[in-house]
Write a protein that holds these residues in place. Structure first.
Motif, PDB file in Angstrom:
ATOM      1  N   ILE A  98       0.742  -1.283  -0.144  1.00 19.00           N
ATOM      2  CA  ILE A  98       0.091   0.188   0.141  1.00 19.00           C
ATOM      3  C   ILE A  98       0.869   1.326   0.002  1.00 19.00           C
ATOM      4  O   ILE A  98       0.757   2.135  -0.741  1.00 19.00           O
ATOM      5  CB  ILE A  98      -0.988  -0.021   1.232  1.00 19.00           C
ATOM      6  N   PHE A  99       1.940   1.253   0.962  1.00 16.59           N
ATOM      7  CA  PHE A  99       2.870   2.435   0.696  1.00 16.59           C
ATOM      8  C   PHE A  99       3.644   2.745  -0.648  1.00 16.59           C
ATOM      9  O   PHE A  99       3.450   3.690  -1.184  1.00 16.59           O
ATOM     10  CB  PHE A  99       3.824   2.132   1.785  1.00 16.59           C
ATOM     11  N   SER A 100       3.934   1.608  -1.023  1.00 16.12           N
ATOM     12  CA  SER A 100       4.506   1.663  -2.500  1.00 16.12           C
ATOM     13  C   SER A 100       3.682   2.156  -3.448  1.00 16.12           C
ATOM     14  O   SER A 100       3.956   2.850  -4.384  1.00 16.12           O
ATOM     15  CB  SER A 100       5.272   0.076  -2.696  1.00 16.12           C
ATOM     16  N   LEU A 101       2.455   1.646  -3.351  1.00 13.80           N
ATOM     17  CA  LEU A 101       1.196   2.196  -4.382  1.00 13.80           C
ATOM     18  C   LEU A 101       1.092   3.686  -4.151  1.00 13.80           C
ATOM     19  O   LEU A 101       1.371   4.352  -5.297  1.00 13.80           O
ATOM     20  CB  LEU A 101      -0.132   1.358  -3.963  1.00 13.80           C
ATOM     21  N   PHE A 102       1.240   4.215  -2.953  1.00 18.96           N
ATOM     22  CA  PHE A 102       1.011   5.763  -2.802  1.00 18.96           C
ATOM     23  C   PHE A 102       2.213   6.316  -3.249  1.00 18.96           C
ATOM     24  O   PHE A 102       2.410   7.668  -4.001  1.00 18.96           O
ATOM     25  CB  PHE A 102       0.735   6.187  -1.146  1.00 18.96           C
ATOM     26  N   ALA A 103       3.693   5.582  -2.963  1.00 17.10           N
ATOM     27  CA  ALA A 103       4.619   6.475  -3.640  1.00 17.10           C
ATOM     28  C   ALA A 103       4.727   6.621  -5.217  1.00 17.10           C
ATOM     29  O   ALA A 103       5.125   7.376  -5.930  1.00 17.10           O
ATOM     30  CB  ALA A 103       5.980   5.605  -3.165  1.00 17.10           C
ATOM     31  N   PHE A 104       4.283   5.433  -5.747  1.00 18.92           N
ATOM     32  CA  PHE A 104       4.291   5.250  -7.383  1.00 18.92           C
ATOM     33  C   PHE A 104       3.239   6.582  -7.688  1.00 18.92           C
ATOM     34  O   PHE A 104       3.298   6.667  -8.692  1.00 18.92           O
ATOM     35  CB  PHE A 104       3.912   3.947  -7.831  1.00 18.92           C
ATOM     36  N   ALA A 105       2.030   6.682  -6.982  1.00 20.91           N
ATOM     37  CA  ALA A 105       1.148   7.238  -7.474  1.00 20.91           C
ATOM     38  C   ALA A 105       1.485   8.901  -7.254  1.00 20.91           C
ATOM     39  O   ALA A 105       1.249   9.878  -8.084  1.00 20.91           O
ATOM     40  CB  ALA A 105      -0.354   7.377  -6.467  1.00 20.91           C
ATOM     41  N   ILE A 106       2.452   9.265  -6.391  1.00 21.81           N
ATOM     42  CA  ILE A 106       2.966  10.536  -6.018  1.00 21.81           C
ATOM     43  C   ILE A 106       4.034  10.887  -7.345  1.00 21.81           C
ATOM     44  O   ILE A 106       3.897  12.127  -7.765  1.00 21.81           O
ATOM     45  CB  ILE A 106       3.634  10.779  -4.757  1.00 21.81           C
ATOM     46  N   GLU A 107       4.667   9.757  -7.808  1.00 28.01           N
ATOM     47  CA  GLU A 107       5.465  10.022  -8.893  1.00 28.01           C
ATOM     48  C   GLU A 107       4.981   9.968 -10.178  1.00 28.01           C
ATOM     49  O   GLU A 107       5.507  10.079 -11.070  1.00 28.01           O
ATOM     50  CB  GLU A 107       6.564   8.697  -8.652  1.00 28.01           C
ATOM     51  N   ARG A 108       3.596   9.808  -9.701  1.00 29.26           N
ATOM     52  CA  ARG A 108       2.795   9.546 -11.370  1.00 29.26           C
ATOM     53  C   ARG A 108       3.314   8.551 -12.437  1.00 29.26           C
ATOM     54  O   ARG A 108       3.241   8.658 -13.612  1.00 29.26           O
ATOM     55  CB  ARG A 108       2.722  10.814 -11.836  1.00 29.26           C
ATOM     56  N   ASP A 109       3.806   7.401 -11.740  1.00 31.98           N
ATOM     57  CA  ASP A 109       4.105   6.411 -12.578  1.00 31.98           C
ATOM     58  C   ASP A 109       3.065   5.278 -12.685  1.00 31.98           C
ATOM     59  O   ASP A 109       2.823   4.386 -12.031  1.00 31.98           O
ATOM     60  CB  ASP A 109       5.319   5.702 -12.138  1.00 31.98           C
ATOM     61  N   LYS A 110       2.250   5.551 -13.775  1.00 26.35           N
ATOM     62  CA  LYS A 110       1.080   4.650 -13.926  1.00 26.35           C
ATOM     63  C   LYS A 110       1.404   3.139 -14.278  1.00 26.35           C
ATOM     64  O   LYS A 110       0.571   2.359 -13.562  1.00 26.35           O
ATOM     65  CB  LYS A 110       0.575   5.223 -15.379  1.00 26.35           C
TER      66      LYS A 110
END
Length: 133
Positions: A98-110
């Protein structure tokens, strides 16, 4: 250009360090909870006669649901505390995803958000599928 790459690499390292700290904290916390529950169990039931292990007897029905585990934990039952520690240990890698999901979302890495959502869905389905919650 070089500064942008260095900033990106530094941000990736920060996320990796945070994920590592999250996993470490989750495992340590779960271990402490199980240890405290184990001590409580030994002090409460350690002097009883050794049980017969020739036939398998599963866990009590009140400790196989979330409600039962939380009830046992908050009432201070030794088995409930141990089960809660095991639950924390199971939830640790799920929280990492879940944390990784948020980190990737913040980086906008779809692409990585999509892959992480698939992994999260598989883990949640396999972990909680078939449970009577």
């Amino acid at each position: 250009m070089k500064k942008e790459i260095n900033a990106s690499l530094e941000q990736d390292r920060d996320v990796e360090k945070t994920v590592g700290k999250l996993l470490r904290a989750g495992v340590i916390l779960a271990s402490l909870v199980v240890f405290i529950g184990g001590l409580s169990y030994v002090f409460s039931f350690g002097s009883l006669v050794r049980p017969d292990y020739h036939s398998f007897k599963g866990e009590e029905s009140n400790l196989i649901t979330f409600a039962g585990i939380f009830k046992g934990f908050f009432s201070g039952e030794a088995k409930g505390i141990i089960q809660f520690g095991v639950l924390l240990l199971i939830l640790t890698p799920i929280l990492r995803i879940i944390f990784s999901l948020f980190a990737f979302a913040i980086e906008r890495d779809k692409l990585y958000v999509f892959i992480t959502l698939i992994v999260l869905g598989i883990i949640l389905a396999s972990t909680f599928g078939g449970l009577n919650i």
